[in-house]
Design an enzyme around this catalytic site. Sequence first.
Site, PDB file in Angstrom:
ATOM      1  CD  GLU A 167      -3.170   0.670   0.319  1.00 36.01           C
ATOM      2  OE1 GLU A 167      -2.598   1.681  -0.154  1.00 36.01           O
ATOM      3  OE2 GLU A 167      -4.394   0.495   0.222  1.00 36.01           O
ATOM      4  CG  ASP A 192      -7.338   0.170  -1.718  1.00 37.29           C
ATOM      5  OD1 ASP A 192      -6.871   1.111  -1.055  1.00 37.29           O
ATOM      6  OD2 ASP A 192      -7.241  -1.011  -1.352  1.00 37.29           O
TER       7      ASP A 192
END
Length: 290
Positions: free
Chosen positions: A15, A196
């Site tokens: 991420e 996301d």
Amino acid sequence: MSVQLVLDSKSTLGEGPSWDSEKEVLYWVDIVGKKIHRYDPVQHENTTVELEQYPGTIQPREDGEVILALQNGFYFYNWMSETLEPITDPEKHLPGNRFNDGKCDPAGRFWAGTMNLEEQQDKGALYRLDTNLEVTEKLNGLSISNGIAWSPDHAYMYHIDTPTKQVMRYDFNMETGEITNPKTVVTIPDDQGSPDGMTIDEEGMLWIAHFGGAGVSRWDPEKGECLEFIDVPAANVTCCVFGGKDMNELYITTARKGMSDEDLEKYPEAGGLFKLKTKVRGLPSYPFKG
């Protein structure tokens, strides 16, 4: 356009990437693995540091260090001395939350959002850390605060709260850092997973990572129209950021979290770091100026 695997890192939850234009390196994290990474594409070297708490995102800092949003607030990190310096934790009173995605705005302020560790709804918020290190809550009642980006003319800020499956646009005051007039500009179809992380190119088009959707999409936020969908060989695509000398390489993080053995057989490179050469240039990762 097709993506290529850069690192077969098998991250549990890759991420929060950013590109350091000064050093020409990519920063990224594995949230569940409690790791921060620095990837040098010229040397093809990935440096990893293990932490004691979950990192949500890592962004460059003007003085050469980096700034982090960790489980327990904002921190500076010095790669040379390998030291973490706490700044502030606006959610000390919420031990069930952690910081998730975030970025610096064009004026050098750091924006990062939170979410509940059990993914309970409406427990998160979005914060702005100013260059004087004062922090302000800007949005609340969020569930999974995620992708964030600013338009090329700095007139708008875009933000994703993942379960809504929408991208919200706010009028952005570059001078004050205030956001107003929320408007939904993108809605992700149900069969494409959940939005996301997100980045933006110099044409003002949004690039959105699809968790559970095995791809990255490019959207025109003015028309609410999907211009392109690029397949990624990982079911859970988490975030993307432009980098490279010419800012035409899209780095893409992915996750293995929540995948069954069958899923992993289908997507053996899941959790890897990928790269896509694009026809457009992206906007830079702005450094923190505090």
